[in-house]
Design a protein around this motif. Structure first.
Motif, PDB file in Angstrom:
ATOM      1  N   VAL A 181      39.405  34.835  38.094  1.00 46.22           N
ATOM      2  CA  VAL A 181      38.344  35.034  37.085  1.00 46.22           C
ATOM      3  C   VAL A 181      38.524  36.426  36.990  1.00 46.22           C
ATOM      4  O   VAL A 181      38.322  37.275  38.200  1.00 46.22           O
ATOM      5  CB  VAL A 181      37.355  34.274  37.250  1.00 46.22           C
ATOM      6  N   ASN A 182      37.909  37.014  35.973  1.00 52.43           N
ATOM      7  CA  ASN A 182      37.531  38.537  35.912  1.00 52.43           C
ATOM      8  C   ASN A 182      36.438  38.932  36.308  1.00 52.43           C
ATOM      9  O   ASN A 182      35.225  38.788  35.557  1.00 52.43           O
ATOM     10  CB  ASN A 182      37.716  39.064  34.336  1.00 52.43           C
ATOM     11  N   GLU A 183      36.100  38.946  37.800  1.00 56.38           N
ATOM     12  CA  GLU A 183      34.804  39.128  38.291  1.00 56.38           C
ATOM     13  C   GLU A 183      34.978  40.399  39.261  1.00 56.38           C
ATOM     14  O   GLU A 183      36.043  40.072  40.018  1.00 56.38           O
ATOM     15  CB  GLU A 183      34.184  37.954  39.010  1.00 56.38           C
ATOM     16  N   GLN A 184      34.385  41.407  39.174  1.00 54.28           N
ATOM     17  CA  GLN A 184      34.611  42.440  40.045  1.00 54.28           C
ATOM     18  C   GLN A 184      34.074  42.195  41.552  1.00 54.28           C
ATOM     19  O   GLN A 184      32.933  41.756  41.602  1.00 54.28           O
ATOM     20  CB  GLN A 184      34.032  43.721  39.664  1.00 54.28           C
ATOM     21  N   CYS A 185      34.902  42.618  42.523  1.00 55.17           N
ATOM     22  CA  CYS A 185      34.469  42.361  43.962  1.00 55.17           C
ATOM     23  C   CYS A 185      33.542  43.450  44.210  1.00 55.17           C
ATOM     24  O   CYS A 185      33.509  44.595  43.874  1.00 55.17           O
ATOM     25  CB  CYS A 185      35.686  42.525  44.792  1.00 55.17           C
ATOM     26  N   GLU A 186      32.316  43.004  44.794  1.00 52.70           N
ATOM     27  CA  GLU A 186      31.412  43.994  45.387  1.00 52.70           C
ATOM     28  C   GLU A 186      31.665  44.971  46.385  1.00 52.70           C
ATOM     29  O   GLU A 186      31.076  46.130  46.426  1.00 52.70           O
ATOM     30  CB  GLU A 186      30.236  43.218  45.616  1.00 52.70           C
ATOM     31  N   ARG A 192      42.077  40.489  47.418  1.00 54.13           N
ATOM     32  CA  ARG A 192      42.683  42.112  48.128  1.00 54.13           C
ATOM     33  C   ARG A 192      41.829  42.088  49.458  1.00 54.13           C
ATOM     34  O   ARG A 192      42.604  42.249  50.443  1.00 54.13           O
ATOM     35  CB  ARG A 192      41.987  43.080  47.323  1.00 54.13           C
ATOM     36  N   CYS A 193      40.593  41.961  49.725  1.00 55.15           N
ATOM     37  CA  CYS A 193      39.906  42.209  50.816  1.00 55.15           C
ATOM     38  C   CYS A 193      39.217  40.970  51.490  1.00 55.15           C
ATOM     39  O   CYS A 193      38.640  41.030  52.646  1.00 55.15           O
ATOM     40  CB  CYS A 193      38.766  43.214  50.625  1.00 55.15           C
ATOM     41  N   GLN A 194      39.585  39.819  50.802  1.00 54.25           N
ATOM     42  CA  GLN A 194      38.928  38.488  51.155  1.00 54.25           C
ATOM     43  C   GLN A 194      37.457  38.653  51.374  1.00 54.25           C
ATOM     44  O   GLN A 194      36.817  37.643  52.075  1.00 54.25           O
ATOM     45  CB  GLN A 194      39.423  38.192  52.662  1.00 54.25           C
ATOM     46  N   CYS A 240      35.374  45.889  47.681  1.00 55.74           N
ATOM     47  CA  CYS A 240      36.596  46.765  47.235  1.00 55.74           C
ATOM     48  C   CYS A 240      36.781  46.980  45.686  1.00 55.74           C
ATOM     49  O   CYS A 240      37.677  47.904  45.380  1.00 55.74           O
ATOM     50  CB  CYS A 240      37.706  46.252  47.714  1.00 55.74           C
ATOM     51  N   LYS A 241      35.730  46.655  44.702  1.00 54.35           N
ATOM     52  CA  LYS A 241      35.914  46.748  43.442  1.00 54.35           C
ATOM     53  C   LYS A 241      37.179  46.424  42.855  1.00 54.35           C
ATOM     54  O   LYS A 241      37.472  46.761  41.638  1.00 54.35           O
ATOM     55  CB  LYS A 241      35.615  48.254  43.030  1.00 54.35           C
ATOM     56  N   ASN A 242      38.047  45.050  43.362  1.00 57.35           N
ATOM     57  CA  ASN A 242      38.867  44.504  42.811  1.00 57.35           C
ATOM     58  C   ASN A 242      38.407  43.789  41.506  1.00 57.35           C
ATOM     59  O   ASN A 242      37.550  43.441  41.371  1.00 57.35           O
ATOM     60  CB  ASN A 242      39.778  43.684  43.697  1.00 57.35           C
TER      61      ASN A 242
END
Length: 120
Positions: free
Chosen positions: A77-82, A111-113, A84-86
């Motif tokens: 889903v298009n949800e930004q990781c808090e 990316r960062c799990q 690493c900002k993936n």
């Protein structure tokens, strides 16, 4: 006698499931947005569904931790990781609370799990 496969078409404008034409007319109207759909769109479209039952054997003894099922089906889903900002994260949902309350959504960054969950 085997059943014929179900055919389904969704409206390109609003996403509503379109009922198949009752006759061989040349067009069908979306019941939501009145978009016109050619009856030929219903040809060669096959919808298959499968019911999968998941047993909750992965829960610990009430520690409140998120289930860690290795077989959990996840979607991107298009949800930004808090962290690493993936721009995309995997997610899946489970009904952990009573049936009249919303589901719990579990997110994991590919990316960062980084993991977190929200109640909907």
């Amino acid at each position: 006698m085997p059943h014929a496969p179900m055919r389904a078409v969704f409206c390109d404008d609003c996403g509503t499931l379109i009922d198949p034409p009752e006759s061989e007319s040349t067009e069908v109207h979306c019941s939501s947005c009145m978009c016109v759909i050619d009856h030929a769109e219903f040809l060669h479209r096959v919808v298959r569904s499968e019911h999968v039952t998941h047993l909750r054997t992965d829960l610990d003894a009430g520690d409140g931790a998120a289930p860690q099922s290795k077989n959990a089906e996840r979607a991107l889903v298009n949800e930004q990781c808090e962290q690493c900002k993936n721009p995309e994260m995997y997610y899946y949902t489970m009904q952990l609370r009573s049936a009249d309350e919303g589901q719990t959504v579990f997110y994991e960054c590919p990316r960062c799990q980084y993991k977190f969950s929200t109640n909907t």
